[in-house]
Design an enzyme around this catalytic site. Structure first.
Site, PDB file in Angstrom:
ATOM      1  N   ASP A 178       0.836  -1.203   0.000  1.00 15.85           N
ATOM      2  CA  ASP A 178       0.000   0.000   0.000  1.00 15.85           C
ATOM      3  C   ASP A 178       0.871   1.253   0.000  1.00 15.85           C
ATOM      4  O   ASP A 178       2.077   1.185   0.243  1.00 15.85           O
ATOM      5  CB  ASP A 178      -0.945   0.004   1.213  1.00 15.85           C
ATOM      6  CG  ASP A 178      -0.248  -0.377   2.517  1.00 15.85           C
ATOM      7  OD1 ASP A 178       0.984  -0.314   2.582  1.00 15.85           O
ATOM      8  OD2 ASP A 178      -0.952  -0.745   3.470  1.00 15.85           O
TER       9      ASP A 178
ATOM     10  N   ASN B 105      -7.295  -1.907  14.575  1.00 18.36           N
ATOM     11  CA  ASN B 105      -8.699  -2.168  14.222  1.00 18.36           C
ATOM     12  C   ASN B 105      -8.852  -3.423  13.365  1.00 18.36           C
ATOM     13  O   ASN B 105      -9.927  -3.678  12.824  1.00 18.36           O
ATOM     14  CB  ASN B 105      -9.300  -0.957  13.498  1.00 18.36           C
ATOM     15  CG  ASN B 105      -8.633  -0.678  12.158  1.00 18.36           C
ATOM     16  OD1 ASN B 105      -7.661  -1.352  11.784  1.00 18.36           O
ATOM     17  ND2 ASN B 105      -9.126   0.306  11.430  1.00 18.36           N
TER      18      ASN B 105
ATOM     19  N   HIS C 291      -7.172  -4.109  10.528  1.00 16.62           N
ATOM     20  CA  HIS C 291      -6.919  -3.995   9.079  1.00 16.62           C
ATOM     21  C   HIS C 291      -5.616  -4.694   8.694  1.00 16.62           C
ATOM     22  O   HIS C 291      -4.705  -4.841   9.513  1.00 16.62           O
ATOM     23  CB  HIS C 291      -6.938  -2.529   8.607  1.00 16.62           C
ATOM     24  CG  HIS C 291      -5.744  -1.699   8.977  1.00 16.62           C
ATOM     25  ND1 HIS C 291      -5.807  -0.327   9.113  1.00 16.62           N
ATOM     26  CD2 HIS C 291      -4.438  -2.001   9.225  1.00 16.62           C
ATOM     27  CE1 HIS C 291      -4.607   0.147   9.405  1.00 16.62           C
ATOM     28  NE2 HIS C 291      -3.762  -0.847   9.484  1.00 16.62           N
TER      29      HIS C 291
ATOM     30  N   GLU D 248      -9.695  -1.454   5.642  1.00 14.28           N
ATOM     31  CA  GLU D 248     -10.306  -1.121   6.926  1.00 14.28           C
ATOM     32  C   GLU D 248     -11.527  -2.013   7.164  1.00 14.28           C
ATOM     33  O   GLU D 248     -12.062  -2.605   6.219  1.00 14.28           O
ATOM     34  CB  GLU D 248     -10.715   0.361   6.924  1.00 14.28           C
ATOM     35  CG  GLU D 248      -9.587   1.335   6.624  1.00 14.28           C
ATOM     36  CD  GLU D 248      -8.558   1.451   7.759  1.00 14.28           C
ATOM     37  OE1 GLU D 248      -8.483   0.556   8.626  1.00 14.28           O
ATOM     38  OE2 GLU D 248      -7.805   2.445   7.764  1.00 14.28           O
TER      39      GLU D 248
HETATM   40  C1  F6R Z   1       1.491  -0.963   6.183  1.00 11.38           C
HETATM   41  C2  F6R Z   1       0.248  -1.706   6.354  1.00 11.38           C
HETATM   42  C3  F6R Z   1      -0.541  -1.613   7.612  1.00 11.38           C
HETATM   43  C4  F6R Z   1       0.292  -1.850   8.853  1.00 11.38           C
HETATM   44  C5  F6R Z   1      -0.562  -1.748  10.108  1.00 11.38           C
HETATM   45  C6  F6R Z   1       0.251  -1.905  11.362  1.00 11.38           C
HETATM   46  O1  F6R Z   1       2.073  -1.234   4.924  1.00 11.38           O
HETATM   47  O2  F6R Z   1      -0.131  -2.372   5.459  1.00 11.38           O
HETATM   48  O3  F6R Z   1      -1.589  -2.550   7.556  1.00 11.38           O
HETATM   49  O4  F6R Z   1       0.879  -3.116   8.783  1.00 11.38           O
HETATM   50  O5  F6R Z   1      -1.196  -0.502  10.137  1.00 11.38           O
HETATM   51  O6  F6R Z   1       1.158  -0.863  11.468  1.00 11.38           O
HETATM   52  P1  F6R Z   1       2.299  -0.897  12.576  1.00 11.38           P
HETATM   53  O7  F6R Z   1       3.160  -2.055  12.261  1.00 11.38           O
HETATM   54  O8  F6R Z   1       3.038   0.412  12.403  1.00 11.38           O
HETATM   55  O9  F6R Z   1       1.625  -1.030  13.883  1.00 11.38           O
END
Ligand code: F6R
Length: 251
Positions: A63, A130, A132, A137
């Site tokens: 992403d 959450n 995701h 989301e």
């Molecule tokens: C980032 C992504 C997100 C993160 C998630 C957790 O490329 O795809 O899904 O993996 O938001 O983020 P952290 O690891 O910073 O807690």
């Protein structure tokens, strides 16, 4: 789905990546954020000290924020270059064109590109508080393709720690869809810390549901969830996971 509870998730994830690459894997799916950072550090160490080569590997990113210039310190383009791909001998690194005037088309184009260079051999994932994965989301279709998504406020608040203020956190991203992600041959999700415990419990032991997009891992034929004790704190079946990992036979 395999659940691994360990003090060192980064070693388990790095092993999965290294084994795949030495076994001939050519396409790696990469996440950003804090969760995979220790894994990237460990893989860089193995590259420098143990000769692990990524020369035959192409990277496909999960992403990217829409509208954030690629040289912005918090863009995922810059993040992955500075923390991983710029420090090893990997080949091409693909990202969606989030500066395009037509991000919806850019998302479709990226989905087609993944189909061309894929399938992804190992997809590294983090999980949002959450539930995701990528920026899928809660309420995301379980068969969704790569597309433009509006970030949940909780995600923007979680990610505000990387920016000077909440106002600077982008509202949109292009993310691989859940259908796209599950086309990878193997999924490896890493999570640490108590802030991820509820999301991990929902993903691993809750229903398969768009309310927790990470629960799609239950549907995948080869998915591994690697967590520390804190992130495992709300799981019910801890004894089984520990026992199964201790007595694991080679796959
Ligand atoms: C980032 C992504 C997100 C993160 C998630 C957790 O490329 O795809 O899904 O993996 O938001 O983020 P952290 O690891 O910073 O807690």
């Amino acid at each position: 789905m395999e659940v691994v509870i360990t003090d060192h998730p980064e070693l388990v994830v790095a092993d999965a990546v290294a084994e795949a690459i030495t076994g001939g894997a050519t396409t790696l799916g990469l996440a950003t954020g804090s969760s995979p950072l220790p894994t990237y550090r460990e893989l860089i160490r193995r590259h420098r000290e143990e000769g692990l080569s990524f020369a035959n590997v192409t990277a496909v990113m999960l992403d990217e924020y829409v509208g954030l210039p690629h040289d912005h310190p918090e863009s995922y383009t810059r993040f992955i270059h500075d923390n991983f791909t710029g420090l090893i001998d990997i080949g091409d690194v693909y990202l969606p064109d989030t500066m395009s005037d037509d991000p919806k088309k850019a998302a479709r184009d990226y989905d087609e590109l993944i189909a061309r260079v894929g399938p992804v051999d190992v997809q590294i994932l983090g999980i949002g508080s959450n539930g995701h994965i990528g920026f899928n989301e809660p309420s995301s279709s379980l068969t969704s393709r790569t597309r433009l998504k509006t970030l949940a406020e909780r995600t923007r608040l979680d990610n505000a720690r990387f920016f000077d203020s909440l106002d600077e956190v982008p509202r949109h991203a292009i993310t691989q869809g859940l259908g796209t992600i599950t086309e990878a041959r193997r999924l490896v999700l890493a999570a640490t810390g108590e802030g991820k415990a509820a999301a991990i419990a929902a993903a691993v032991e809750g229903p398969l549901s768009a309310a927790c997009p990470a629960s799609i891992l239950q549907w995948h034929a080869h998915a591994t969830v690697v967590v520390d004790r804190a992130a495992a704190a709300l799981l019910r079946d801890v004894d089984y996971y520990l026992n199964a990992y201790e007595h694991k036979l080679a796959r």
